[in-house]
Design an enzyme around this catalytic site. Structure first.
Site, PDB file in Angstrom:
ATOM      1  N   GLU A 111      -2.342   7.784  -4.082  1.00 38.71           N
ATOM      2  CA  GLU A 111      -2.609   7.634  -5.449  1.00 38.71           C
ATOM      3  C   GLU A 111      -4.077   7.830  -5.805  1.00 38.71           C
ATOM      4  O   GLU A 111      -4.936   7.886  -5.084  1.00 38.71           O
ATOM      5  CB  GLU A 111      -2.145   5.874  -5.802  1.00 38.71           C
ATOM      6  N   ARG A 143       0.812  -1.203  -0.067  1.00 36.26           N
ATOM      7  CA  ARG A 143       0.193   0.063   0.155  1.00 36.26           C
ATOM      8  C   ARG A 143       0.765   1.242  -0.035  1.00 36.26           C
ATOM      9  O   ARG A 143       2.080   1.141   0.503  1.00 36.26           O
ATOM     10  CB  ARG A 143      -0.747   0.130   1.335  1.00 36.26           C
ATOM     11  N   HIS A 167      -0.783   0.408  -9.738  1.00 34.55           N
ATOM     12  CA  HIS A 167      -1.621  -0.318  -8.956  1.00 34.55           C
ATOM     13  C   HIS A 167      -2.181  -1.634  -9.371  1.00 34.55           C
ATOM     14  O   HIS A 167      -3.598  -1.852  -9.658  1.00 34.55           O
ATOM     15  CB  HIS A 167      -2.611   0.524  -8.038  1.00 34.55           C
TER      16      HIS A 167
HETATM   17  C1  8YV Z   1      -7.146  -4.247  -6.004  1.00 38.38           C
HETATM   18  C2  8YV Z   1      -5.316  -4.553  -4.042  1.00 38.38           C
HETATM   19  O1  8YV Z   1      -7.042  -4.369  -7.405  1.00 38.38           O
HETATM   20  O2  8YV Z   1      -6.613  -6.551  -3.151  1.00 38.38           O
HETATM   21  C3  8YV Z   1      -5.732  -5.207  -2.697  1.00 38.38           C
HETATM   22  O3  8YV Z   1      -5.662  -5.050  -1.720  1.00 38.38           O
HETATM   23  O4  8YV Z   1      -4.734  -3.788  -3.808  1.00 38.38           O
HETATM   24  C4  8YV Z   1      -5.640  -4.818  -5.546  1.00 38.38           C
HETATM   25  O5  8YV Z   1      -5.639  -6.079  -5.846  1.00 38.38           O
HETATM   26  C5  8YV Z   1      -7.466  -2.883  -5.432  1.00 38.38           C
HETATM   27  O6  8YV Z   1      -7.386  -2.706  -3.882  1.00 38.38           O
HETATM   28  C6  8YV Z   1      -8.825  -2.454  -5.948  1.00 38.38           C
HETATM   29  O7  8YV Z   1      -9.693  -3.178  -5.135  1.00 38.38           O
END
Ligand code: 8YV
Length: 328
Positions: A269, A240, A287
């Site tokens: 972001e 993150r 991401h």
């Molecule tokens: C997602 C992510 O695409 O699953 C997670 O925690 O960071 C990613 O795989 C994003 O969070 C959108 O939902």
């Protein structure tokens, strides 16, 4: 009896919307508009459930404005967009989407590690710019990956996936640090050795961040931690934004205090720190670590499964606060 009302906050696979429509009255955002918080609340106000992504913050203010809300199903394994305590207090069940994205995300972490360590983006830009006129013995010489030391901060499912790739595929020595130590069988499977965070930062040739974001992990990698790393080291963040102090990282990369970085997530972001954008020794991706169509479909279906189970009176597959919450 009329079916429960569900809000799908972002565009998602039409097939998943169609599945949800078999069970619920669905309002969706297939135009993928950027809703303000007020617009989100306005649409969520009369809903029984929400299908969210990592982008929508569900906190006390949202919950207070949406008294009929009973469940939020996140299409993400990370759930720092949820205020779990506030959801529990409001009797709202939270679910996430773990498991289905583990291997895909670990693949991408390894891809970023390879790209940063072996200077793939930087050399590709050089070639495209028409600057390649001759071979040179040290041109874009990068860091060795095979046989080097891989440090993994955060050893959940994805961290273990990265460890297995490093140990079994690339003959790397794997060290890790985590809130809790893995049991001996898992450590053996991952061929990973538990060390302190400081030891990891000092000994690793490549550091991969796979820990969840929370107050405790905010700026877990800042100037002090970067100073412990080897000048030849690579840092990869597939966890993150906010876990890394991006300004401090940009300064370390600029001053060659570490060699390279591969970042898929950023503080604030989709904005990216401007100092990162102008540096050659960082690979930047928007991401996308879980972004293959089969994986994203599995994530969306898991979020839908959780909603369907809940409103059929069953326990969702991947609840986050079922034990604590007196669910409405
Ligand atoms: C997602 C992510 O695409 O699953 C997670 O925690 O960071 C990613 O795989 C994003 O969070 C959108 O939902």
């Amino acid at each position: 009896m009329s079916p429960p009302k569900i809000l799908v906050t972002r565009a998602v696979f039409p097939a998943v919307i169609a599945r949800l429509e078999q069970h619920f009255e669905v309002e969706s955002n297939q135009d993928d508009e950027n809703w303000s918080r007020a617009q989100l609340i306005e649409r969520l106000r009369d809903k029984d459930g929400a299908f969210t992504t990592g982008s929508e913050r569900i906190d006390a203010a949202v919950l207070a404005a949406c008294p009929s809300l009973k469940i939020c199903a996140n299409m993400a394994v990370g759930y720092n967009n949820f205020d779990i305590d506030a959801m529990t207090a409001a009797g709202v069940l939270a679910t996430n989407a773990p498991g289905v994205l583990t291997e895909t995300t670990a693949d991408f972490g390894f891809a970023l590690l390879m790209a940063a360590a072996r200077r793939m983006a930087e050399s590709e830009h050089y070639l495209r710019a028409g600057k390649w006129d001759k071979w040179r013995y040290d041109m874009f010489a990068g860091a060795e990956v095979h046989g080097s030391t891989l440090g993994i901060l955060g050893m959940g499912r994805i961290g273990q996936g990265v460890a297995r790739r490093g140990a079994l595929g690339f003959g790397m020595k794997v060290v890790y640090h985590n809130r809790s130590r893995l049991d001996a069988a898992l450590e053996a499977q991952c061929q990973a050795t538990y060390v302190s965070k400081e030891e990891l930062l000092m000994s690793a040739d490549h550091v991969v961040l796979v820990l969840p974001y929370s107050h405790a992990s905010h700026h877990a990698i800042g100037a002090a931690e970067l100073a412990l790393m080897k000048p030849t080291a690579t840092l990869v963040n597939i966890a993150r934004g906010g876990i890394v102090d991006d300004a401090a990282l940009a300064a370390a990369l600029r001053d060659k205090r570490i060699a390279a970085a591969g970042l898929d997530v950023f503080e604030g972001e989709p904005r990216v720190h401007p100092d990162l954008l102008s540096l050659p020794n960082v690979v930047l991706t928007p991401h996308i670590a879980s972004a293959t169509l089969p994986t994203r479909l599995a994530m969306a279906n898991l979020a839908a499964d959780n909603l369907i189970a809940f409103f059929s009176g069953k326990m969702p597959l991947t609840p986050l606060n079922a034990a604590q919450a007196a669910i409405k």
